[in-house]
Design a protein around this motif. Structure first.
Motif, PDB file in Angstrom:
ATOM      1  N   ARG A 118      -4.933  -0.553   8.336  1.00  0.00           N
ATOM      2  CA  ARG A 118      -4.915  -0.810   6.890  1.00  0.00           C
ATOM      3  C   ARG A 118      -4.513  -2.237   6.546  1.00  0.00           C
ATOM      4  N   LYS A 135      -4.124   3.787  -4.284  1.00  0.00           N
ATOM      5  CA  LYS A 135      -5.277   3.028  -4.761  1.00  0.00           C
ATOM      6  C   LYS A 135      -5.457   3.148  -6.278  1.00  0.00           C
ATOM      7  N   LEU A 149       0.834  -1.194   0.000  1.00  0.00           N
ATOM      8  CA  LEU A 149       0.000   0.000   0.000  1.00  0.00           C
ATOM      9  C   LEU A 149       0.870   1.246   0.000  1.00  0.00           C
TER      10      LEU A 149
END
Length: 173
Positions: free
Chosen positions: A92, A65, A17
């Protein structure tokens, strides 16, 4: 005459991420320095020399994202996936688990070894390796070799060892 040695080093893809610490990790590995990083748009790439004979080409792919649908374009010739998790951010971990599962489901990664790096282990209250492993559902990946190791990109801890292990995983696969 020995056998011809190919000059290309194995391709390793660094994913995770956004804000997991991938670019910091790569710059620390390549330069020994921590550089100010900003969110990666596209990718960074560098060649990591592990020893005189061994190097890995490491692709650090942006983790925002909006970038994740593009991850699949980086998987050609990938010989190991290094997935970086911010171990200080339990909020997350489910998102990380979904992102990892999605990328591993790509047929190009069939049988490709996985190294999960639990980054930011220097921060207080970071999750344990076992917690991260369970949250990411790593024990369910029985079709591939995987390892998880703790590291701190900021402090430079555990990085060299982790990529030595990645190299061993590639050799075994």
């Amino acid at each position: 005459m020995g056998q011809a040695h190919s000059s290309t080093s194995p391709q390793v893809i660094l994913m995770g991420l956004d804000s997991a610490g991938k670019s910091t990790l790569l710059s620390r590995l390549l330069t020994g320095q921590v550089m100010e990083t900003s969110p990666t748009i596209g990718f960074n790439v560098g060649t990591l020399d592990l020893d005189k004979k061994t190097s890995l080409t490491v692709w650090d792919v942006g983790g925002q994202k909006s970038m994740r649908p593009n991850w699949r374009y980086y998987l050609d010739d990938c010989q190991a996936l290094v997935f970086v998790v911010d171990s200080s951010d339990p909020g997350r971990i489910t998102e990380a688990q979904k992102a990892l599962k999605k990328v591993l489901s790509d047929e190009k990664l069939q049988g490709v070894p996985l190294m999960v790096l639990a980054n930011k282990k220097d921060l207080p209250n970071s999750m344990t390796i076992r917690e991260i492993s369970n949250h990411l559902d790593l024990p369910s990946y029985t079709e591939r070799s995987w390892e998880i190791q703790a590291c701190s990109a900021l402090k430079g801890l555990g990085l060299q060892q982790a990529f030595m292990s990645v190299n061993k995983l590639i050799k075994k696969s």
